[in-house]
Design a protein around this motif. Structure first.
Motif, short mmCIF file in Angstrom:
data_model
loop_
_atom_site.label_atom_id
_atom_site.label_comp_id
_atom_site.label_asym_id
_atom_site.label_seq_id
_atom_site.Cartn_x
_atom_site.Cartn_y
_atom_site.Cartn_z
N ALA A 192 -4.96 4.21 16.83
CA ALA A 192 -3.93 2.69 16.31
C ALA A 192 -4.16 2.37 15.14
O ALA A 192 -3.61 2.06 13.81
N ILE A 193 -5.56 2.52 15.56
CA ILE A 193 -6.74 1.42 14.36
C ILE A 193 -6.39 2.55 12.54
O ILE A 193 -5.99 2.17 11.63
N ARG A 194 -6.29 3.78 12.54
CA ARG A 194 -6.11 5.04 11.88
C ARG A 194 -4.64 4.59 11.43
O ARG A 194 -4.92 4.43 9.90
N GLU A 195 -3.57 4.44 11.84
CA GLU A 195 -2.53 4.67 11.55
C GLU A 195 -2.18 2.38 10.68
O GLU A 195 -1.89 2.86 9.87
N LYS A 196 -2.91 1.83 10.94
CA LYS A 196 -2.51 0.57 10.19
C LYS A 196 -3.06 0.20 9.51
O LYS A 196 -3.41 0.05 8.22
N VAL A 197 -4.65 0.41 9.38
CA VAL A 197 -5.53 1.17 7.38
C VAL A 197 -4.81 1.85 7.38
O VAL A 197 -4.64 1.72 6.04
N MET A 198 -4.26 2.84 7.67
CA MET A 198 -3.57 3.92 6.03
C MET A 198 -1.84 2.74 5.96
O MET A 198 -1.61 3.00 4.75
N ARG A 199 -1.87 1.89 6.77
CA ARG A 199 -0.42 1.89 6.66
C ARG A 199 -0.76 0.39 5.36
O ARG A 199 0.10 0.27 4.48
N ALA A 200 -1.77 -0.15 5.66
CA ALA A 200 -2.15 -1.72 4.92
C ALA A 200 -2.69 -1.14 2.88
O ALA A 200 -2.35 -1.30 2.01
N LEU A 201 -3.43 0.53 3.47
CA LEU A 201 -3.35 0.81 2.05
C LEU A 201 -2.78 1.43 1.73
O LEU A 201 -2.87 1.02 0.09
N GLN A 202 -0.96 1.75 2.62
CA GLN A 202 -0.37 2.33 1.19
C GLN A 202 0.90 1.01 1.14
O GLN A 202 1.19 1.08 -0.47
N ILE A 203 0.66 0.40 1.27
CA ILE A 203 1.74 -1.31 1.42
C ILE A 203 0.51 -2.27 0.05
O ILE A 203 1.37 -2.01 -0.74
N LEU A 204 -0.57 -1.44 -0.16
CA LEU A 204 -1.68 -1.91 -1.73
C LEU A 204 -1.95 -0.05 -2.56
O LEU A 204 -2.55 -0.53 -3.23
N SER A 205 -1.06 0.28 -2.51
CA SER A 205 -0.83 1.75 -3.29
C SER A 205 -2.47 2.59 -3.30
O SER A 205 -3.05 2.38 -4.80
N LEU A 206 -3.42 2.78 -1.89
CA LEU A 206 -4.98 2.65 -2.14
C LEU A 206 -4.97 3.81 -1.06
O LEU A 206 -6.09 4.49 -0.97
N GLU A 207 -3.71 4.58 -0.87
CA GLU A 207 -3.80 6.09 -0.01
C GLU A 207 -4.96 6.75 -0.72
O GLU A 207 -5.47 7.53 0.56
N SER A 246 -0.50 -10.55 -8.26
CA SER A 246 -0.12 -12.32 -8.31
C SER A 246 1.89 -11.78 -7.84
O SER A 246 2.30 -12.45 -6.21
N GLU A 247 2.01 -10.65 -7.49
CA GLU A 247 3.11 -10.37 -7.08
C GLU A 247 2.59 -9.40 -5.26
O GLU A 247 4.03 -9.79 -4.76
N ILE A 248 2.05 -8.89 -5.79
CA ILE A 248 1.01 -9.15 -3.85
C ILE A 248 1.41 -9.72 -2.96
O ILE A 248 2.35 -9.88 -2.35
N ILE A 249 0.53 -11.08 -3.32
CA ILE A 249 0.63 -11.96 -2.81
C ILE A 249 2.10 -12.68 -2.54
O ILE A 249 2.38 -13.43 -1.29
N ALA A 250 2.94 -12.56 -3.56
CA ALA A 250 4.13 -13.15 -3.30
C ALA A 250 5.38 -12.22 -2.43
O ALA A 250 5.75 -12.93 -1.11
N THR A 251 4.64 -10.31 -2.28
CA THR A 251 5.87 -9.73 -1.30
C THR A 251 5.02 -9.82 0.35
O THR A 251 5.80 -10.08 1.12
N LEU A 252 3.86 -10.30 0.35
CA LEU A 252 2.98 -10.59 1.81
C LEU A 252 3.89 -11.42 2.23
O LEU A 252 4.11 -11.79 3.38
N LYS A 253 3.95 -12.63 1.36
CA LYS A 253 4.28 -14.12 1.74
C LYS A 253 5.97 -13.70 2.17
O LYS A 253 6.47 -13.94 3.18
N ASP A 254 6.29 -13.06 1.26
CA ASP A 254 8.07 -12.69 1.72
C ASP A 254 8.44 -12.25 2.53
O ASP A 254 9.39 -12.15 3.26
N GLU A 255 7.40 -10.93 2.32
CA GLU A 255 8.14 -9.41 3.73
C GLU A 255 7.76 -10.19 4.87
O GLU A 255 7.88 -10.23 5.98
N TYR A 256 5.81 -11.04 5.24
CA TYR A 256 5.85 -11.24 5.98
C TYR A 256 5.08 -12.40 6.94
O TYR A 256 4.94 -12.63 7.59
N ARG A 257 5.28 -13.18 5.43
CA ARG A 257 5.84 -15.00 6.19
C ARG A 257 3.94 -15.69 6.06
O ARG A 257 4.27 -16.17 7.15
N VAL A 258 3.38 -14.81 5.81
CA VAL A 258 1.77 -15.42 6.59
C VAL A 258 1.87 -16.38 4.43
O VAL A 258 1.90 -16.55 4.05
N THR A 259 0.97 -17.85 5.64
CA THR A 259 1.01 -19.02 4.71
C THR A 259 -0.23 -18.32 3.86
O THR A 259 -1.42 -17.66 4.44
#
Lengths: 250, 267
Positions: free
Chosen positions: B127-142, B191-204
């Motif tokens: 599950a950790i592998r899945e999370k890590v690869m998902r996060a890398l994918q979101i940031l285009s770092l696969e 800047s786009e990444i920060i805004a996207t994280l806020k819009d998609e995941y509503r992180v403060t």
């Protein structure tokens, strides 16, 4: 800050770090990969230099003892002199001094650089205590590896003394005679005392070097200053502790 | 503080976004007063950008929010809890993206991201592998999973640091100079990444930056800190025509070759 305040603050923060690391002891099994890595770094990579140095210390001891003891016909006791000196004093002290130079300095440099480059802050914000993941595995590893290093230092030192005793013309004692005297005048307690000393020195060195590394402040220049401080404090500590542990074990 | 839900980037679960409140915060190092009676609050799910000249106390303020510094006076609360208490870090998931990235140099990119879930035993290795690869994918770092941090460019290091924060499934994400030392395109990407994280995941999100484009482009509100004091607090629209001449000078400095600033400083 005046020197006395700095010393007291150093003692206080070191004890605090010890208590904090000890509190995470139940997590050690889960951290076994880090523990094994540290055993490798502390034990295996230090072993060759400990062996080389101990061999020559044993050799020089035999040479010097042979030179002076021959004058009053006591050269047959060289084995006991080298044996006792190595086991009770020189083995643990030399192993500790080498641990300071080889491992203590590396620990201080690594942790100081992690502090300066904010890796320690990153760990804290991730709620991963540095005492748990950086200090505890090193302390546990030194407790396991230090007696091994001290025993190797003793054995190689005795062996170095035996070779010099045999091949130096003015001494010319056969290894059988050398080791026979060594066994006759030594008891298990002599070796055990040396191992206790080594354990105390190793633990103190690693703890102090971790604490100095973790308390580094400032820029890259401070990393070098932290390493120097860690080595100097460790060397002083070895000699101070040597006196008190020797006295306590008598 | 009222909470809106934060959507978890890795599952469908929703957790409570958190607000931050800073009341009368002052901080001194010896005789130097770095923060002077700073008061403001950040609503759950908001992007708050804190700007100010170098040495104005922005990063120190950020460290108070994550509990790395203790206030000399005043109070900082996260989700109503004292930010300096260790328990707050255990109860509220906060991620700080450091200016330098602060990646663990002895670990690969993958292990940098996997450290938090492994240490906190959040999931099994698959599950950790899945999370890590998902996060890398979101940031285009696969493609960089098995690289060492020393092999990465400045922009990639920042993205890995953001990905490492994302794996923590944070309720509050703090960024310290996320676009500094980057070229304009990479700065815009961050800047786009920060805004996207806020819009998609509503992180403060609380962003400390010098970057005017970032502040005007993605902030809900902007605070300006000068000499340890909060001199301006408003929306990006307010910043386009600042009333305070110090703020105007900071945000829209004019290059005057006939009467250069450093000459004025000398006199």
């Amino acid at each position: 800050m005046n020197p006395l305040t700095a010393i007291l603050e150093g003692i206080g923060s070191t004890l605090q770090l010890l208590v904090s690391a000890a509190g995470y002891t139940p997590t050690l099994w889960r951290q076994r990969a880090r523990f094994i890595e540290q055993c490798y770094l502390i034990g295996y990579t230090t072993l060759p230099i400990v062996a080389i140095l101990s061999f020559f210390i044993g050799s020089v001891l035999a040479l010097q003892a042979g030179y002076s003891m021959s004058n009053f016909g006591a050269k047959q006791f060289i084995g006991s002199l080298v044996g006792l000196s190595m086991a009770r004093e020189l083995g643990p002290v030399m192993a500790a001094i080498l641990l300071t130079g080889r491992v203590g300095s590396a620990i201080a440099a690594e942790l100081a650089s992690m502090k300066v480059y904010q890796e320690i802050d990153a760990l804290e914000t991730m709620n991963i205590p540095p005492a748990k993941v950086l200090v505890l595995p090193r302390l546990a590893a030194v407790l396991v590896m230090m007696p091994v290093l001290a025993i190797i230092a003793d054995l190689v030192g005795w062996f170095g003394g035996a070779i010099v005793s045999k091949y130096t013309q003015s001494i010319a004692i056969e290894p059988e005679a050398y080791f026979s005297v060594l066994r006759r005048f030594m008891v298990f307690e002599d070796v055990l005392n040396g191992l206790i000393k080594a354990e105390v020195f190793g633990f103190a060195i690693v703890l102090v070097c971790c604490n100095i590394g973790l308390n580094t402040r400032g820029g890259p220049r401070e990393i070098g200053a932290a390493v120097t401080r860690a080595v100097v404090v460790s060397l002083i500590l070895i000699l101070v502790l040597d006196y008190f542990v020797t006295k306590a074990l008598m | 503080m009222a909470c809106s839900p934060t959507r978890n980037p890795f599952t469908d679960a929703e957790t409570a976004a958190v607000g931050v409140s800073i009341e009368g915060l002052s901080k001194s190092f010896g005789r130097s007063e770095v923060l002077k009676n700073v008061t403001f609050s950040v609503a759950p799910g908001e992007i708050f950008v804190l700007m100010g000249p170098s040495g104005s106390g922005k990063s120190v303020l950020l460290k108070h929010i994550v509990g790395l510094e203790q206030p000399s006076a005043g109070r900082v609360t996260v989700a109503g809890r004292d930010a300096s208490a260790e328990a707050t870090r255990q109860q509220v998931r906060m991620a700080l993206v450091f200016q330098s990235g602060a990646l663990f140099n002895s670990l690969s990119v993958y292990d940098n991201l996997a450290l938090y879930p492994r240490e906190h035993q959040i999931a099994d290795e698959a599950a950790i592998r899945e999370k890590v690869m998902r996060a890398l994918q979101i940031l285009s770092l696969e493609g960089s999973a098995h690289k060492a941090p020393s092999e990465l460019s400045g922009g990639m290091k920042k993205r890995v640091a953001i990905a490492r924060g994302l794996v923590m499934e944070p309720q509050l994400m703090l960024y310290d100079e996320p676009t500094s030392e980057l070229d304009p395109v990479m700065a815009a990407t961050i800047s786009e990444i920060i805004a996207t994280l806020k819009d998609e995941y509503r992180v403060t999100s609380i962003v400390v930056s010098h970057d005017r484009e970032l502040a005007l482009g993605i902030a809900d509100r902007v605070g300006i800190l000068m000499g340890g004091e909060l001199v301006s607090l408003g929306t990006p629209a307010d910043l386009r025509t600042p009333a305070d001449p110090r703020v105007a000078e900071f945000l829209y400095p004019k290059i005057d070759l006939k009467n250069p600033r450093f000459k004025k400083l000398e006199t």
